[in-house]
Design a protein around this motif. Structure first.
Motif, PDB file in Angstrom:
ATOM      1  N   GLN A   1     -17.499  62.168  -2.185  1.00 20.61           N
ATOM      2  CA  GLN A   1     -18.777  61.780  -1.588  1.00 20.61           C
ATOM      3  C   GLN A   1     -19.179  60.353  -2.020  1.00 20.61           C
ATOM      4  OE1 GLN A   1     -21.571  64.805  -2.702  1.00 20.61           O
ATOM      5  NE2 GLN A   1     -20.770  66.348  -1.248  1.00 20.61           N
ATOM      6  N   THR A   2     -18.961  60.070  -3.322  1.00 16.59           N
ATOM      7  CA  THR A   2     -19.276  58.715  -3.819  1.00 16.59           C
ATOM      8  C   THR A   2     -18.427  57.662  -3.113  1.00 16.59           C
ATOM      9  OG1 THR A   2     -19.842  59.625  -5.990  1.00 16.59           O
ATOM     10  CG2 THR A   2     -19.356  57.266  -5.878  1.00 16.59           C
ATOM     11  N   ALA A   3     -17.127  57.953  -2.931  1.00 14.36           N
ATOM     12  CA  ALA A   3     -16.227  57.005  -2.259  1.00 14.36           C
ATOM     13  C   ALA A   3     -16.651  56.766  -0.829  1.00 14.36           C
ATOM     14  CB  ALA A   3     -14.791  57.517  -2.321  1.00 14.36           C
ATOM     15  N   VAL A   4     -17.045  57.844  -0.132  1.00 10.70           N
ATOM     16  CA  VAL A   4     -17.493  57.705   1.259  1.00 10.70           C
ATOM     17  C   VAL A   4     -18.750  56.848   1.319  1.00 10.70           C
ATOM     18  CG1 VAL A   4     -18.433  58.967   3.244  1.00 10.70           C
ATOM     19  CG2 VAL A   4     -16.441  59.856   2.022  1.00 10.70           C
ATOM     20  N   ALA A   5     -19.671  57.085   0.365  1.00 11.88           N
ATOM     21  CA  ALA A   5     -20.902  56.287   0.347  1.00 11.88           C
ATOM     22  C   ALA A   5     -20.595  54.819   0.074  1.00 11.88           C
ATOM     23  CB  ALA A   5     -21.858  56.858  -0.720  1.00 11.88           C
ATOM     24  N   ALA A   6     -19.663  54.553  -0.875  1.00 12.66           N
ATOM     25  CA  ALA A   6     -19.296  53.167  -1.177  1.00 12.66           C
ATOM     26  C   ALA A   6     -18.623  52.510   0.018  1.00 12.66           C
ATOM     27  CB  ALA A   6     -18.368  53.135  -2.395  1.00 12.66           C
ATOM     28  N   GLU A   7     -17.804  53.230   0.751  1.00 10.65           N
ATOM     29  CA  GLU A   7     -17.143  52.700   1.955  1.00 10.65           C
ATOM     30  C   GLU A   7     -18.176  52.305   2.993  1.00 10.65           C
ATOM     31  OE1 GLU A   7     -14.103  51.541   4.459  1.00 10.65           O
ATOM     32  OE2 GLU A   7     -13.841  52.291   2.411  1.00 10.65           O
ATOM     33  N   GLU A   8     -19.153  53.173   3.170  1.00  7.88           N
ATOM     34  CA  GLU A   8     -20.206  52.894   4.157  1.00  7.88           C
ATOM     35  C   GLU A   8     -21.014  51.659   3.735  1.00  7.88           C
ATOM     36  OE1 GLU A   8     -22.403  56.483   4.337  1.00  7.88           O
ATOM     37  OE2 GLU A   8     -20.928  57.544   5.596  1.00  7.88           O
ATOM     38  N   ALA A   9     -21.305  51.568   2.406  1.00  8.76           N
ATOM     39  CA  ALA A   9     -22.071  50.412   1.928  1.00  8.76           C
ATOM     40  C   ALA A   9     -21.296  49.116   2.124  1.00  8.76           C
ATOM     41  CB  ALA A   9     -22.419  50.616   0.438  1.00  8.76           C
ATOM     42  N   ALA A  10     -19.982  49.123   1.835  1.00  7.34           N
ATOM     43  CA  ALA A  10     -19.165  47.910   2.016  1.00  7.34           C
ATOM     44  C   ALA A  10     -19.081  47.528   3.486  1.00  7.34           C
ATOM     45  CB  ALA A  10     -17.764  48.141   1.441  1.00  7.34           C
ATOM     46  N   THR A  11     -18.916  48.512   4.337  1.00  8.44           N
ATOM     47  CA  THR A  11     -18.849  48.238   5.787  1.00  8.44           C
ATOM     48  C   THR A  11     -20.157  47.638   6.277  1.00  8.44           C
ATOM     49  OG1 THR A  11     -17.286  50.071   6.083  1.00  8.44           O
ATOM     50  CG2 THR A  11     -18.423  49.280   8.048  1.00  8.44           C
ATOM     51  N   HIS A  12     -21.254  48.187   5.782  1.00  9.19           N
ATOM     52  CA  HIS A  12     -22.567  47.662   6.181  1.00  9.19           C
ATOM     53  C   HIS A  12     -22.757  46.219   5.693  1.00  9.19           C
ATOM     54  CE1 HIS A  12     -26.811  47.633   7.190  1.00  9.19           C
ATOM     55  NE2 HIS A  12     -27.111  47.292   5.927  1.00  9.19           N
ATOM     56  N   ALA A  13     -22.358  45.946   4.433  1.00  7.06           N
ATOM     57  CA  ALA A  13     -22.486  44.585   3.893  1.00  7.06           C
ATOM     58  C   ALA A  13     -21.641  43.604   4.689  1.00  7.06           C
ATOM     59  CB  ALA A  13     -22.075  44.575   2.419  1.00  7.06           C
ATOM     60  N   LEU A  14     -20.418  43.979   5.081  1.00  4.84           N
ATOM     61  CA  LEU A  14     -19.558  43.113   5.888  1.00  4.84           C
ATOM     62  C   LEU A  14     -20.178  42.834   7.248  1.00  4.84           C
ATOM     63  CD1 LEU A  14     -16.863  41.640   6.282  1.00  4.84           C
ATOM     64  CD2 LEU A  14     -15.895  43.816   7.082  1.00  4.84           C
ATOM     65  N   ALA A  15     -20.748  43.896   7.840  1.00  5.17           N
ATOM     66  CA  ALA A  15     -21.381  43.722   9.151  1.00  5.17           C
ATOM     67  C   ALA A  15     -22.568  42.776   9.049  1.00  5.17           C
ATOM     68  CB  ALA A  15     -21.815  45.092   9.696  1.00  5.17           C
ATOM     69  N   GLN A  16     -23.374  42.927   7.968  1.00  4.66           N
ATOM     70  CA  GLN A  16     -24.511  42.017   7.778  1.00  4.66           C
ATOM     71  C   GLN A  16     -24.040  40.571   7.611  1.00  4.66           C
ATOM     72  OE1 GLN A  16     -26.704  43.857   4.445  1.00  4.66           O
ATOM     73  NE2 GLN A  16     -28.463  43.971   5.848  1.00  4.66           N
ATOM     74  N   ARG A  17     -22.999  40.362   6.824  1.00  4.98           N
ATOM     75  CA  ARG A  17     -22.476  39.003   6.597  1.00  4.98           C
ATOM     76  C   ARG A  17     -22.001  38.379   7.902  1.00  4.98           C
ATOM     77  NH1 ARG A  17     -16.610  38.287   4.302  1.00  4.98           N
ATOM     78  NH2 ARG A  17     -16.323  38.703   6.548  1.00  4.98           N
TER      79      ARG A  17
ATOM     80  N   GLY B   1     -27.164  29.105   2.084  1.00  2.00           N
ATOM     81  CA  GLY B   1     -27.535  29.868   0.895  1.00  2.00           C
ATOM     82  C   GLY B   1     -27.637  31.354   1.177  1.00  2.00           C
ATOM     83  N   GLU B   2     -28.320  31.727   2.290  1.00  3.16           N
ATOM     84  CA  GLU B   2     -28.433  33.138   2.653  1.00  3.16           C
ATOM     85  C   GLU B   2     -27.063  33.746   2.946  1.00  3.16           C
ATOM     86  OE1 GLU B   2     -30.037  36.857   3.511  1.00  3.16           O
ATOM     87  OE2 GLU B   2     -30.787  35.132   2.388  1.00  3.16           O
ATOM     88  N   HIS B   3     -26.238  32.977   3.646  1.00  2.30           N
ATOM     89  CA  HIS B   3     -24.884  33.467   3.933  1.00  2.30           C
ATOM     90  C   HIS B   3     -24.108  33.677   2.639  1.00  2.30           C
ATOM     91  CE1 HIS B   3     -20.571  32.939   5.023  1.00  2.30           C
ATOM     92  NE2 HIS B   3     -20.940  33.775   6.005  1.00  2.30           N
ATOM     93  N   GLY B   4     -24.319  32.802   1.685  1.00  2.00           N
ATOM     94  CA  GLY B   4     -23.655  32.961   0.398  1.00  2.00           C
ATOM     95  C   GLY B   4     -24.113  34.225  -0.313  1.00  2.00           C
ATOM     96  N   ARG B   5     -25.445  34.558  -0.189  1.00  5.10           N
ATOM     97  CA  ARG B   5     -25.957  35.796  -0.801  1.00  5.10           C
ATOM     98  C   ARG B   5     -25.310  37.013  -0.169  1.00  5.10           C
ATOM     99  NH1 ARG B   5     -29.720  39.686  -0.122  1.00  5.10           N
ATOM    100  NH2 ARG B   5     -30.226  38.947   1.983  1.00  5.10           N
ATOM    101  N   LEU B   6     -25.205  37.017   1.177  1.00  4.80           N
ATOM    102  CA  LEU B   6     -24.593  38.154   1.873  1.00  4.80           C
ATOM    103  C   LEU B   6     -23.108  38.264   1.519  1.00  4.80           C
ATOM    104  CD1 LEU B   6     -26.291  37.781   5.380  1.00  4.80           C
ATOM    105  CD2 LEU B   6     -26.822  39.454   3.575  1.00  4.80           C
ATOM    106  N   VAL B   7     -22.462  37.161   1.367  1.00  3.80           N
ATOM    107  CA  VAL B   7     -21.056  37.196   0.962  1.00  3.80           C
ATOM    108  C   VAL B   7     -20.921  37.825  -0.421  1.00  3.80           C
ATOM    109  CG1 VAL B   7     -19.091  35.743   0.302  1.00  3.80           C
ATOM    110  CG2 VAL B   7     -20.335  35.254   2.404  1.00  3.80           C
ATOM    111  N   ALA B   8     -21.864  37.460  -1.332  1.00  4.66           N
ATOM    112  CA  ALA B   8     -21.821  38.023  -2.681  1.00  4.66           C
ATOM    113  C   ALA B   8     -22.083  39.528  -2.654  1.00  4.66           C
ATOM    114  CB  ALA B   8     -22.854  37.318  -3.564  1.00  4.66           C
ATOM    115  N   LEU B   9     -23.068  39.964  -1.797  1.00  2.00           N
ATOM    116  CA  LEU B   9     -23.344  41.403  -1.680  1.00  2.00           C
ATOM    117  C   LEU B   9     -22.131  42.150  -1.149  1.00  2.00           C
ATOM    118  CD1 LEU B   9     -27.011  41.369  -0.270  1.00  2.00           C
ATOM    119  CD2 LEU B   9     -26.264  42.018  -2.575  1.00  2.00           C
ATOM    120  N   HIS B  10     -21.508  41.585  -0.142  1.00  2.00           N
ATOM    121  CA  HIS B  10     -20.312  42.243   0.404  1.00  2.00           C
ATOM    122  C   HIS B  10     -19.204  42.304  -0.636  1.00  2.00           C
ATOM    123  CE1 HIS B  10     -16.305  41.946   2.381  1.00  2.00           C
ATOM    124  NE2 HIS B  10     -16.753  43.081   2.921  1.00  2.00           N
TER     125      HIS B  10
END
Length: 613
Positions: free
Chosen positions: A364-380, A250-259
């Motif tokens: 700047q927004t694109a760079v922030a979104a890239e960083e957020a996606a990279t972080h979500a993938l790393a967490q997953r 379930g937790e892995h599914g949540r992280l997948v959804a966030l990513h």
């Protein structure tokens, strides 16, 4: 005796023409040399009734349809069957019933539908008896008591039908078969089989015990209890591991959804930044073009005289610099154009500045979104590696351990059951033995009562058998019929009695035995109402193996006289036994009421039959 069965006519459709062979006498001989088609005619005679053992000769396959008219107990019937299609349905019709349009019956059936042979068998008053794998069918009756084929008459007892089928057929014919006794025999056989199976199983078990394959029962029970405790703990552990795995999934599914959401936002921001950059680049290009126009207009201002080439003086506003005249009160068109272009350039500079700021913000927004996606993938990925994969491995291992222990528990339970088997099986064998003895006693009592009738019938049949043998061969002194399987022994003067198989083929004593036995069976039917033999006998080449001189000639004459004589003695319904036989040569003399059908190369049974009226 059974109801009369009399063949009247055989019709066949060939090349669009109906042809017919009539059997107007109770005794008919098909006379002709070898290969004249006699056996083909004999084999095809009852083929329309639904026989499956009749050989399908080319002449029969060449018929589009074969139709047999016959009488059973005085009622006229007609059976039609296609010659080229052995499995086609048989159409059976009651000719004495004007409303009967006929009933199409199958030759064979796996669905329980009444077959043509079963219908004819019922007309003859013979039940569908069975014992074990033996079944009484019209084909069995045909091969046992209704016909003697040329290929078996002098070599096989009653046509060579297998002993179980032959015995069953004769028991039914003689009125010795009863459904009640057959049921008792079946029950006794099943009880014997169950008792035998129980003893065999016990023997196999004891053999395993003696080889040490079976362990001590008490030790096995203790091990079984221990394994049950271990299995319970393992099952609880497997349930806990499964629950932990479910939480991790379930937790892995949540992280997948966030990513997934972060990745979608990244793609959206990148697209917006790309759009703003495109608009900025377009605005910069538009400004450059406007500034270029301004520069062009400024560089093309007339500073020299077009006539002499000298420099032009300064003029008052509104005067032409070259001629000095007034410009008719209107502004210089060039100035107006230059002013418009300069205004456009100023507006583009303002737009470009705004787009530059928007592009910087979108980037700047694109760079922030890239960083957020990279972080979500790393967490997953980190959660899958550090939590989900170990939880899954632990759950699988726990399930495997629990399954292995459950298998051990089942095996130990089986060993415990086996350990208790001796006592239980001894009781089962005792019960099966008692049941077997009871079934055997009931069966034997019924058979004992049946044996009296069986021996009486066999004895009377034996008397008629001896008379018929002596009619054909006066050298016969004694004849015997075994009440159990109805096999025969015949004794001639100065010789020991011989079974059918021990008889010599020379002089054709086997053919004589078969013929005499079947004639005697019909004699018995005339005096015993329980004997249900059909009074029709078809014999292919009864004289095969007998010569034309000496004793063979005398035997041939007596055999023909014997065959003809049985037709003169009518059955209870007024019809005598019909004889249809085939011989290689004509009868030695004229016989009243005996019909001969001559056959040769120019008068074949099928090809040259008269046209049907």
């Amino acid at each position: 005796m059974g109801p009369s069965l009399v063949v009247e006519r055989l019709e066949f459709l060939r090349d669009g023409v109906w042809r017919v062979r009539l059997f107007t006498s109770l005794v008919t001989f098909l006379v002709g040399h070898s290969k004249a088609g006699k056996s083909t005619a004999v084999e095809a005679l009852l083929y329309p009734l639904g026989l499956t053992t009749a050989r399908i000769m080319p002449e029969v396959r060449g018929c589009q349809e074969i139709r047999l008219t016959f009488r059973v107990a005085g009622t006229r019937w007609q059976a039609s069957r296609r010659g080229a299609e052995p499995q086609a349905r048989v159409l059976i019709k009651n000719l004495d019933d004007e409303k009967d349009i006929g009933r199409p019956l199958p030759v064979s059936s796996s669905s329980g539908e009444t077959t043509a042979g079963a219908f004819i068998q019922d007309l003859l008053g013979l039940p569908a008896a069975s014992r074990g794998t033996a079944r009484l069918t019209l084909d069995t009756l045909y091969g046992t008591v209704m016909a003697l084929r040329q290929t078996t008459i002098a070599s096989e007892f009653l046509g060579g039908v297998r002993a179980p089928e032959r015995i069953l057929a004769l028991e039914v014919i003689l009125g010795l078969w009863s459904e009640a006794l057959a049921s008792l025999e079946k029950e006794a056989a099943e009880a014997e089989s169950q008792h035998r199976a129980a003893r065999t199983a016990l023997t196999q078990f004891m053999r395993l015990r003696d080889t040490g394959a079976l362990t001590d029962p008490e030790a096995t029970r203790q091990e079984h209890r221990q394994k049950e405790r271990e299995h319970k703990a393992a099952a609880e552990g497997a349930q806990a591991a499964a629950a932990a795995l479910s939480t991790a999934v379930g937790e892995h599914g949540r992280l997948v959804a966030l990513h997934k959401a972060a990745e979608q936002q990244r793609r959206k921001a990148a697209k917006q930044a790309e759009d703003v950059r495109a608009r900025f680049n377009k605005a910069a290009a538009d400004l450059a073009r406007a500034e270029g126009v301004v520069s062009g207009l400024l560089s093309t201002s007339p500073m020299e005289c077009t006539g002499c080439g000298q420099g032009l003086p300064e003029r008052e506003p509104g005067q032409c610099r070259q001629c000095g005249q007034a410009v008719h009160g209107a502004e210089d068109r060039r100035e107006k154009t230059l002013a418009a272009v300069r205004a456009k350039a100023d507006r583009l500079r303002l737009d470009l500045k705004g787009l530059q700021e928007a592009a910087a913000g979108a980037e700047q927004t694109a760079v922030a979104a890239e960083e957020a996606a990279t972080h979500a993938l790393a967490q997953r990925d980190a959660y899958e590696r550090d939590h989900l994969a170990p939880a899954r491995q632990k759950a699988q291992q726990a399930e495997k351990e629990a399954f292995g222990l459950s298998r051990d528990v089942a095996q130990l339970k089986k060993q415990i059951d086996n350990a208790d088997y001796l006592k239980a099986q001894a009781l089962a064998i005792t019960a099966a033995k008692e049941q077997m003895k009871a079934a055997q006693a009931t069966r034997d009592a019924a058979k004992a009562a049946d044996e009296v009738r069986r021996k009486e019938v066999a004895g009377r049949w034996e008397e008629f058998f001896l008379r018929r043998l002596q009619q054909i061969n006066p050298a016969v002194e004694a004849a015997f019929i075994d009440p159990a399987d109805f096999t025969t022994r015949v004794k001639e003067r100065n010789e020991a009695d011989k079974s059918f198989d021990d008889s010599s083929v020379g002089g054709n004593p086997k053919a004589v035995t078969n013929i005499a036995l079947l004639l005697a069976l019909r004699d018995l039917g005339r005096v015993d109402a329980q004997v249900r033999v059909p009074p029709l006998l078809i014999i292919d080449s009864p004289l095969s193996g007998l010569g034309s001189t000496g004793l063979d000639q005398e035997t041939s004459l007596r055999l023909i006289d014997t065959l003809i004589s049985i037709a003169a003695d009518p059955a209870t319904d007024g019809y005598g036994c019909q004889i249809i036989a085939a011989t290689n040569g004509p009868l030695p003399r004229d016989y009243p009421d005996v019909r001969e059908i001559p056959l040769d190369a120019g008068n074949r049974f099928f090809d040259h039959a008269p046209s049907a009226a």
